[in-house]
Design a protein around this motif. Structure first.
Motif, PDB file in Angstrom:
ATOM      1  N   ASP A  77      39.901  11.024  18.993  1.00 37.87           N
ATOM      2  CA  ASP A  77      38.519  11.214  18.546  1.00 37.87           C
ATOM      3  C   ASP A  77      37.843   9.883  18.236  1.00 37.87           C
ATOM      4  O   ASP A  77      36.605   9.786  18.267  1.00 37.87           O
ATOM      5  CB  ASP A  77      38.487  12.104  17.295  1.00 37.87           C
ATOM      6  CG  ASP A  77      38.948  13.523  17.591  1.00 37.87           C
ATOM      7  OD1 ASP A  77      38.827  13.944  18.760  1.00 37.87           O
ATOM      8  OD2 ASP A  77      39.416  14.205  16.649  1.00 37.87           O
ATOM      9  N   SER A  78      38.645   8.876  17.920  1.00 40.29           N
ATOM     10  CA  SER A  78      38.067   7.570  17.571  1.00 40.29           C
ATOM     11  C   SER A  78      37.273   6.965  18.723  1.00 40.29           C
ATOM     12  O   SER A  78      36.301   6.236  18.505  1.00 40.29           O
ATOM     13  CB  SER A  78      39.180   6.601  17.155  1.00 40.29           C
ATOM     14  OG  SER A  78      40.150   6.468  18.187  1.00 40.29           O
ATOM     15  N   LYS A  89      29.611   7.059  19.883  1.00 45.01           N
ATOM     16  CA  LYS A  89      28.442   7.568  19.165  1.00 45.01           C
ATOM     17  C   LYS A  89      27.809   6.484  18.313  1.00 45.01           C
ATOM     18  O   LYS A  89      26.578   6.422  18.170  1.00 45.01           O
ATOM     19  CB  LYS A  89      28.860   8.754  18.298  1.00 45.01           C
ATOM     20  CG  LYS A  89      29.216  10.010  19.089  1.00 45.01           C
ATOM     21  CD  LYS A  89      29.658  11.128  18.162  1.00 45.01           C
ATOM     22  CE  LYS A  89      30.033  12.369  18.963  1.00 45.01           C
ATOM     23  NZ  LYS A  89      30.496  13.486  18.073  1.00 45.01           N
ATOM     24  N   MET A  90      28.640   5.616  17.726  1.00 45.36           N
ATOM     25  CA  MET A  90      28.099   4.518  16.921  1.00 45.36           C
ATOM     26  C   MET A  90      27.310   3.540  17.771  1.00 45.36           C
ATOM     27  O   MET A  90      26.377   2.889  17.292  1.00 45.36           O
ATOM     28  CB  MET A  90      29.242   3.786  16.206  1.00 45.36           C
ATOM     29  CG  MET A  90      29.935   4.617  15.137  1.00 45.36           C
ATOM     30  SD  MET A  90      31.283   3.740  14.341  1.00 45.36           S
ATOM     31  CE  MET A  90      30.403   2.390  13.569  1.00 45.36           C
ATOM     32  N   ILE A 131      33.272   8.485  29.519  1.00 49.39           N
ATOM     33  CA  ILE A 131      34.529   8.284  28.795  1.00 49.39           C
ATOM     34  C   ILE A 131      35.542   9.389  29.094  1.00 49.39           C
ATOM     35  O   ILE A 131      36.669   9.118  29.532  1.00 49.39           O
ATOM     36  CB  ILE A 131      34.275   8.212  27.268  1.00 49.39           C
ATOM     37  CG1 ILE A 131      33.383   7.014  26.937  1.00 49.39           C
ATOM     38  CG2 ILE A 131      35.599   8.124  26.516  1.00 49.39           C
ATOM     39  CD1 ILE A 131      33.021   6.905  25.478  1.00 49.39           C
ATOM     40  N   ILE A 132      35.144  10.645  28.884  1.00 49.00           N
ATOM     41  CA  ILE A 132      36.087  11.762  29.002  1.00 49.00           C
ATOM     42  C   ILE A 132      36.576  11.926  30.437  1.00 49.00           C
ATOM     43  O   ILE A 132      37.797  11.985  30.681  1.00 49.00           O
ATOM     44  CB  ILE A 132      35.449  13.066  28.496  1.00 49.00           C
ATOM     45  CG1 ILE A 132      35.018  12.919  27.041  1.00 49.00           C
ATOM     46  CG2 ILE A 132      36.426  14.223  28.661  1.00 49.00           C
ATOM     47  CD1 ILE A 132      36.144  12.593  26.098  1.00 49.00           C
TER      48      ILE A 132
END
Length: 294
Positions: free
Chosen positions: A169-170, A176-177, A189-190
């Motif tokens: 999750d990091s 998101k940051m 990413i995924i």
């Protein structure tokens, strides 16, 4: 020392028995395929002599010339390629979208979606209700009947979902940051990190799409939309009908349809055989990582 020698002897016996059985099993599987290839390169006259062969009798390309000169087979081959490529891409993408959402434990109504999805693994509407649904959607005699009903599979979704859960999750939190939205995280990413499971599902669905002829048999009446497997099915049916007529009339059975059948089988098998080695390295890793939860 004696114990170690006994263990070495037992290992050798096991290896010999294991290799012998596996070799025999390989021959049993491989030889029928090899026999089809061999007979497809035999002359039309040689095909009249039934039996198993190791090498072509009267080597000839007559069967393949008959296939390549048939425009309907070429058209069916193109339809198979299009429906397989487009079907795999859409199936993998849509299934991955659902799997990514279902991999989040905080999604609203997740338990309801899970219960409904599991129900589809055990129950189905049946052939007639499915036909009525396809007809109501206007998909009869349409190329999209190969694509739209196969967009999603709950079984494949489970495999993908378990794989997505293994991604830390990091990584998403860091994205998101940096201002990345859901779609950017999913696409950038995924999906790139999920190539093993994506390739595995693509292989599963690709083999299904390429070998599927029942969809055309049930929902397609126009020969212009027949895939190569449906064309092969027609050739086999025509040959069986001709054989029955010849037996009734007590005449010599022609070998032209049989030669076309053999050559078509070889041609229809080549694409899957060529694609599989490129996806094989992802196959086991995609299945194991997606199915095991520590």
């Amino acid at each position: 020392m004696a114990k170690k020698r006994n263990e070495v002897v037992e290992d050798r016996i096991f290896n010999i028995v294991n290799i012998t059985l596996l070799s025999l099993f390989t021959v049993i599987i491989f030889y029928p395929i090899w026999n089809i290839v061999v007979q497809s390169f035999s002359s039309l006259d040689a095909l009249a002599d039934s039996g198993l062969r190791i090498w072509p009798k009267e080597f000839s390309f007559e069967s393949y010339k008959l296939v390549f000169n048939d425009e309907t087979i070429w058209r069916s081959f193109i339809i198979s390629v299009l429906k397989t490529v487009l079907g795999v891409l859409t199936h993998v993408f849509f299934t991955a979208m659902v799997a990514y959402g279902m991999s989040k434990s905080n999604i609203f109504g997740r338990n309801i979606y899970t219960a409904l999805g599991i129900g589809t693994l055990f129950f189905s509407g049946g052939m007639i209700p499915t036909y009525l649904l396809i007809r109501s959607l206007g998909l009869l005699d349409s190329f999209w009947v190969y694509i739209i009903p196969s967009l999603f599979s709950y079984y494949d979704m489970i495999i993908m979902m378990n794989f997505f859960r293994e991604i830390p999750d990091s990584m998403e939190e860091a994205a998101k940051m940096d201002g990345a939205g859901v779609w950017k995280i999913f696409l950038r990413i995924i999906l790139p990190l999920s190539m093993p499971v994506l390739a595995t599902i693509a292989l599963f669905n690709g083999v299904f799409q390429w070998n599927d002829y029942m969809t055309a048999k049930l929902y397609i009446s126009s020969e212009a939309l027949y895939p190569i497997q449906m064309k092969l099915y027609e050739i086999i049916v025509q040959q069986e009908a001709a054989n029955m007529q010849n037996v009734t009339a007590s005449v010599v059975i022609p070998t032209t349809s049989q030669s076309v059948q053999l050559a078509t089988i070889v041609i229809a098998t080549i694409p899957i055989v060529m694609v599989y080695p490129f996806l094989q390295k992802y196959f086991m890793s995609g299945i194991m990582i997606g199915a095991v939860k520590e």
